[in-house]
Design a protein around this motif. Structure first.
Motif, PDB file in Angstrom:
ATOM      1  N   ILE A   1      -9.842  -1.069   3.446  1.00 54.99           N
ATOM      2  CA  ILE A   1     -10.727  -1.379   2.327  1.00 54.99           C
ATOM      3  C   ILE A   1      -9.966  -1.362   1.008  1.00 54.99           C
ATOM      4  O   ILE A   1     -10.480  -1.788  -0.032  1.00 54.99           O
ATOM      5  N   TYR A   2      -8.714  -0.823   1.070  1.00 52.88           N
ATOM      6  CA  TYR A   2      -7.878  -0.850  -0.127  1.00 52.88           C
ATOM      7  C   TYR A   2      -6.422  -0.805   0.307  1.00 52.88           C
ATOM      8  O   TYR A   2      -6.058  -0.100   1.247  1.00 52.88           O
ATOM      9  N   SER A   3      -5.619  -1.546  -0.444  1.00 51.04           N
ATOM     10  CA  SER A   3      -4.178  -1.560  -0.187  1.00 51.04           C
ATOM     11  C   SER A   3      -3.463  -1.531  -1.512  1.00 51.04           C
ATOM     12  O   SER A   3      -3.729  -2.356  -2.393  1.00 51.04           O
ATOM     13  N   SER A   4      -2.530  -0.570  -1.666  1.00 50.98           N
ATOM     14  CA  SER A   4      -1.749  -0.503  -2.899  1.00 50.98           C
ATOM     15  C   SER A   4      -0.755  -1.661  -2.938  1.00 50.98           C
ATOM     16  O   SER A   4      -0.441  -2.296  -1.925  1.00 50.98           O
ATOM     17  N   GLN A   5      -0.286  -1.923  -4.176  1.00 50.71           N
ATOM     18  CA  GLN A   5       0.690  -2.998  -4.349  1.00 50.71           C
ATOM     19  C   GLN A   5       1.933  -2.718  -3.493  1.00 50.71           C
ATOM     20  O   GLN A   5       2.497  -3.624  -2.865  1.00 50.71           O
ATOM     21  N   SER A   6       2.388  -1.471  -3.449  1.00 49.46           N
ATOM     22  CA  SER A   6       3.578  -1.127  -2.648  1.00 49.46           C
ATOM     23  C   SER A   6       3.303  -1.334  -1.161  1.00 49.46           C
ATOM     24  O   SER A   6       4.178  -1.738  -0.393  1.00 49.46           O
ATOM     25  N   ALA A   7       2.060  -1.065  -0.696  1.00 47.12           N
ATOM     26  CA  ALA A   7       1.697  -1.265   0.709  1.00 47.12           C
ATOM     27  C   ALA A   7       1.765  -2.739   1.068  1.00 47.12           C
ATOM     28  O   ALA A   7       2.273  -3.133   2.131  1.00 47.12           O
ATOM     29  N   ARG A   8       1.231  -3.582   0.124  1.00 48.81           N
ATOM     30  CA  ARG A   8       1.272  -5.023   0.394  1.00 48.81           C
ATOM     31  C   ARG A   8       2.717  -5.536   0.400  1.00 48.81           C
ATOM     32  O   ARG A   8       3.100  -6.408   1.181  1.00 48.81           O
TER      33      ARG A   8
ATOM     34  N   GLY B   1     -15.511   9.558  -4.937  1.00 48.47           N
ATOM     35  CA  GLY B   1     -14.630   8.594  -5.559  1.00 48.47           C
ATOM     36  C   GLY B   1     -13.589   8.032  -4.609  1.00 48.47           C
ATOM     37  O   GLY B   1     -12.903   7.076  -4.938  1.00 48.47           O
ATOM     38  N   ILE B   2     -13.444   8.650  -3.397  1.00 46.01           N
ATOM     39  CA  ILE B   2     -12.474   8.138  -2.391  1.00 46.01           C
ATOM     40  C   ILE B   2     -13.229   7.663  -1.163  1.00 46.01           C
ATOM     41  O   ILE B   2     -13.183   6.494  -0.794  1.00 46.01           O
ATOM     42  N   GLU B   3     -13.896   8.582  -0.493  1.00 43.44           N
ATOM     43  CA  GLU B   3     -14.772   8.259   0.635  1.00 43.44           C
ATOM     44  C   GLU B   3     -14.102   7.308   1.634  1.00 43.44           C
ATOM     45  O   GLU B   3     -14.610   6.251   1.995  1.00 43.44           O
ATOM     46  N   ALA B   4     -12.924   7.701   2.062  1.00 40.58           N
ATOM     47  CA  ALA B   4     -12.155   6.867   3.010  1.00 40.58           C
ATOM     48  C   ALA B   4     -11.147   7.743   3.762  1.00 40.58           C
ATOM     49  O   ALA B   4     -10.907   8.905   3.394  1.00 40.58           O
ATOM     50  N   ILE B   5     -10.605   7.154   4.811  1.00 36.34           N
ATOM     51  CA  ILE B   5      -9.445   7.782   5.490  1.00 36.34           C
ATOM     52  C   ILE B   5      -8.201   7.248   4.794  1.00 36.34           C
ATOM     53  O   ILE B   5      -7.981   6.031   4.727  1.00 36.34           O
ATOM     54  N   VAL B   6      -7.403   8.173   4.274  1.00 30.80           N
ATOM     55  CA  VAL B   6      -6.237   7.788   3.483  1.00 30.80           C
ATOM     56  C   VAL B   6      -5.007   7.712   4.391  1.00 30.80           C
ATOM     57  O   VAL B   6      -4.731   8.666   5.147  1.00 30.80           O
ATOM     58  N   CYS B   7      -4.315   6.596   4.267  1.00 32.47           N
ATOM     59  CA  CYS B   7      -3.067   6.415   5.048  1.00 32.47           C
ATOM     60  C   CYS B   7      -1.909   6.276   4.076  1.00 32.47           C
ATOM     61  O   CYS B   7      -1.799   5.266   3.357  1.00 32.47           O
ATOM     62  N   ASN B   8      -1.055   7.298   4.015  1.00 32.52           N
ATOM     63  CA  ASN B   8       0.185   7.223   3.244  1.00 32.52           C
ATOM     64  C   ASN B   8       1.326   6.901   4.228  1.00 32.52           C
ATOM     65  O   ASN B   8       1.477   7.578   5.253  1.00 32.52           O
ATOM     66  N   PHE B   9       2.124   5.920   3.870  1.00 36.44           N
ATOM     67  CA  PHE B   9       3.186   5.536   4.821  1.00 36.44           C
ATOM     68  C   PHE B   9       4.431   5.064   4.079  1.00 36.44           C
ATOM     69  O   PHE B   9       4.380   4.708   2.895  1.00 36.44           O
ATOM     70  N   ALA B  10       5.531   5.091   4.818  1.00 36.07           N
ATOM     71  CA  ALA B  10       6.813   4.581   4.306  1.00 36.07           C
ATOM     72  C   ALA B  10       7.450   3.714   5.380  1.00 36.07           C
ATOM     73  O   ALA B  10       7.276   3.945   6.590  1.00 36.07           O
ATOM     74  N   ASP B  11       8.204   2.725   4.950  1.00 44.32           N
ATOM     75  CA  ASP B  11       8.935   1.843   5.868  1.00 44.32           C
ATOM     76  C   ASP B  11      10.208   2.559   6.339  1.00 44.32           C
ATOM     77  O   ASP B  11      11.100   2.862   5.531  1.00 44.32           O
ATOM     78  N   ILE B  12      10.248   2.864   7.587  1.00 45.63           N
ATOM     79  CA  ILE B  12      11.437   3.550   8.147  1.00 45.63           C
ATOM     80  C   ILE B  12      12.167   2.646   9.127  1.00 45.63           C
ATOM     81  O   ILE B  12      12.860   3.111  10.032  1.00 45.63           O
ATOM     82  N   SER B  13      12.058   1.347   8.959  1.00 41.43           N
ATOM     83  CA  SER B  13      12.689   0.402   9.895  1.00 41.43           C
ATOM     84  C   SER B  13      14.205   0.584   9.926  1.00 41.43           C
ATOM     85  O   SER B  13      14.831   0.590  10.990  1.00 41.43           O
TER      86      SER B  13
ATOM     87  N   PHE C   1       6.284   4.612  -1.340  1.00 38.62           N
ATOM     88  CA  PHE C   1       5.306   4.792  -0.274  1.00 38.62           C
ATOM     89  C   PHE C   1       4.141   3.821  -0.456  1.00 38.62           C
ATOM     90  O   PHE C   1       3.772   3.467  -1.567  1.00 38.62           O
ATOM     91  N   GLY C   2       3.582   3.405   0.674  1.00 37.42           N
ATOM     92  CA  GLY C   2       2.406   2.562   0.645  1.00 37.42           C
ATOM     93  C   GLY C   2       1.138   3.399   0.793  1.00 37.42           C
ATOM     94  O   GLY C   2       1.177   4.508   1.349  1.00 37.42           O
ATOM     95  N   LEU C   3       0.033   2.861   0.328  1.00 40.13           N
ATOM     96  CA  LEU C   3      -1.234   3.588   0.418  1.00 40.13           C
ATOM     97  C   LEU C   3      -2.305   2.635   0.914  1.00 40.13           C
ATOM     98  O   LEU C   3      -2.472   1.539   0.401  1.00 40.13           O
ATOM     99  N   LEU C   4      -3.008   3.072   1.972  1.00 42.90           N
ATOM    100  CA  LEU C   4      -4.136   2.313   2.508  1.00 42.90           C
ATOM    101  C   LEU C   4      -5.346   3.235   2.550  1.00 42.90           C
ATOM    102  O   LEU C   4      -5.210   4.442   2.837  1.00 42.90           O
TER     103      LEU C   4
END
Length: 545
Positions: free
Chosen positions: A34-41, A110-122, A22-25
């Motif tokens: 403001i942040y992108s996990s390695q898996s998201a990139r 320590g987070i102070e953001a809207i968290v987006c968890n996602f997966a590639d379902i193409s 899963f990716g994390l933004l």
């Protein structure tokens, strides 16, 4: 020690995020990343410097952009997490499908953001698209079929019905889906269709049946196939076919049981040997003596013979070539060789394209009526002949000519009883052919008989019609050698009666291959008295003169 554990935990979490499926933004309140996990990139093909600077939804496919923007705003305003799927533009320029969950964690330290968890379902979306495409193709195929189609689950509830079925039953799809089939059509319970579907479901075997559903006045052919989850049924509307079958059976019954002869032939050829016979009914067999096996494959010319009117046949041929219905009356021949008259109509039959394929002939035996007409005409001609101011010998010659033409006889003779009442003498004869002229040249001495001798003498003695059917077996026939050379084998002797007295005899001969004709007996009986009276009257008239 505790600080080291926290550091180790943070490192493990970081590694897990980097290698996660899963990716994390993390998004700020303007929805910029403001942040992108390695898996998201990795999923999006972003490098460290490739993160979108504009809000996230600007990279979203235009078709879903407003929808996702509205959802993000809802998450920001309400704090309620939202799930959605959308297409995001990949660094390489194509779009990928993401399944995402947006969670408002702006108030979490320590987070102070809207968290987006996602997966590639193409890949999943591609599979769904292909499946939907195939499903649409199947549905389109089923909807364009001329047969109806329904699918039922294991509980016999509708899962699908194509447009043809809906048209048959006059219902909409939503009225069927999920419904138990026998609740929708309770009148069909116990029918052949009911049994077929139950058998296919329980015994897991293919069943085909025909059935009539009275409420819809529908004849249907059902082909029921068992499936893993229930049954599939192909339904063909055969109402028109059944009506046509009933109509054909009715026609067949009429044709089979009618007293008129029915004969069906090919449309062509017109020239020899002519169109072949394809069908005859029982009335044809009764009329002609031929069985169906004896005539099917042959042509109607099998019924023609030497006395069949060639001019009338020519006229019929001209009508056939013009594909015109026609009517005619012809002299035909039965299997036994017996002559009979038929009146018939010929009608061409065309297929749905207007191409003529068959002729249908409806025939009726009119021998009795035709003989009565011909006999009436013959007697009228005889009366007119004897009213002419002509001597009797010439009248008798002309009479014989009329009789030969009427019955196509081989020869004709008039024998008259002499004044001494002891002999009957040959008074007049007709010799139209070379064979018959030779016949009379060879037998000039046979010109009188005593009472009871030969055919003329036998008619004189008995006062009844005599018939000899084989001269070779008749010792009393003195001219049999000459008759054999002339091709004469059979003859009638008709007594000529005036009042109660026999005054002479009329002999009419038939050639080899000709047959005795029962229809002539009435003619000969009437001719015996009519001709006898006319000859006697002419004799008296000439004696007075």
């Amino acid at each position: 020690m505790i600080n080291q554990r926290l550091i180790d935990t943070d490192i493990r979490i970081e590694k897990l995020l980097e290698n996660s499926y899963f990716g994390l933004l993390l998004l700020d309140t303007s929805f910029s990343i403001i942040y992108s996990s390695q898996s998201a990139r990795k999923i999006n093909g972003w490098g460290n410097a490739d993160l979108p600077e504009a809000p996230l939804f600007t990279a979203i496919h235009p078709d879903e952009r407003s929808y996702v923007a509205g959802m993000l705003q809802s998450v920001l305003d309400t704090g309620v997490p939202q799930n959605c799927s959308f297409r995001l533009k990949h660094t390489l320029g194509h779009y990928i499908w993401l399944q995402s969950t947006f969670t408002n964690m702006l108030n979490e330290p320590g987070i102070e953001a809207i968290v987006c968890n996602f997966a590639d379902i193409s890949d999943q979306k591609k599979t769904e698209f292909e499946f939907r495409k195939q499903s649409d193709q199947i549905n389109e195929m089923l909807d364009t079929m001329t047969d109806g189609f329904i699918s039922l689950d294991g509980n016999l509830c509708y899962t699908y019905a194509n447009k043809r079925v809906l048209k048959m039953v006059g219902m909409e799809l939503r009225a069927l889906l999920g419904k138990y089939i026998w609740d929708v059509f309770p009148d069909a319970v116990g029918s052949a269709t009911y049994q077929a579907i139950q058998t296919a479901l329980i015994e897991k075997k293919y069943v085909c049946n025909e059935d009539f559903y009275a409420p819809l006045q529908l004849w249907q052919e059902n082909r029921v196939y068992p499936s893993a989850g229930g049954v599939s049924v192909f339904i063909r509307d055969i109402t028109k076919q059944k009506k046509e079958e009933h109509h054909l059976k009715l026609l067949e019954s009429v044709i089979t049981n009618t007293t008129d002869s029915v004969l069906i032939t090919e449309a062509e050829p017109f020239d020899e040997p002519g169109p072949r016979i394809l069908y005859v009914n029982e009335a044809f067999t009764n009329m002609t003596g031929y069985t169906a096996d004896e005539v099917v494959g042959k042509t109607p010319r099998i019924l023609h013979g030497p006395k069949t009117d060639k001019n009338e046949l020519k006229r019929l041929g001209e009508s056939l070539r013009k594909w015109q219905p026609c009517e005619a009356t012809l002299l035909n021949y039965k299997k036994t060789g017996e002559e009979f008259w038929i009146n018939f109509t010929l009608t061409p039959v065309a297929d749905e394209n207007g191409w003529y394929t068959h002729w249908i002939s409806i025939e009726r035996d009119v021998t009795k009526r035709k003989n009565e007409e011909l006999q009436s005409a013959l007697f009228a001609d005889i009366s007119a002949l004897f009213n002419e101011p002509t001597e009797l010998p010439e009248l008798l010659d002309r009479l014989l000519d009329s009789l030969v033409n009427y019955g196509h006889f081989k020869f004709a003779e008039i024998w008259m009883i002499g004044a001494d009442k002891n002999r009957i003498n040959l008074t007049s004869y007709l010799s139209q052919t070379d064979e018959m002229q030779a016949f009379y040249r060879d037998t000039p001495h046979i010109n009188r008989f005593n009472k009871g001798e030969g055919l003329p003498g036998g008619a004189w003695k008995t006062g009844k019609i005599q018939f000899w059917d084989d001269f070779n077996k008749k010792e009393a026939f003195l001219r049999k050698d000459a008759a054999k050379k002339a091709g004469v084998n059979t003859a009638y002797a008709i007594p000529l009666i005036s009042g109660n007295l026999t005054i002479g005899a009329l002999l009419l001969g038939l050639g080899n291959g000709d047959h005795a004709n029962e229809n002539l007996l009435k003619l000969f009986t009437d001719l015996s008295h009519h001709l006898g009276a006319e000859i006697k009257r002419k004799q008296l008239e000439q004696e007075l003169n």
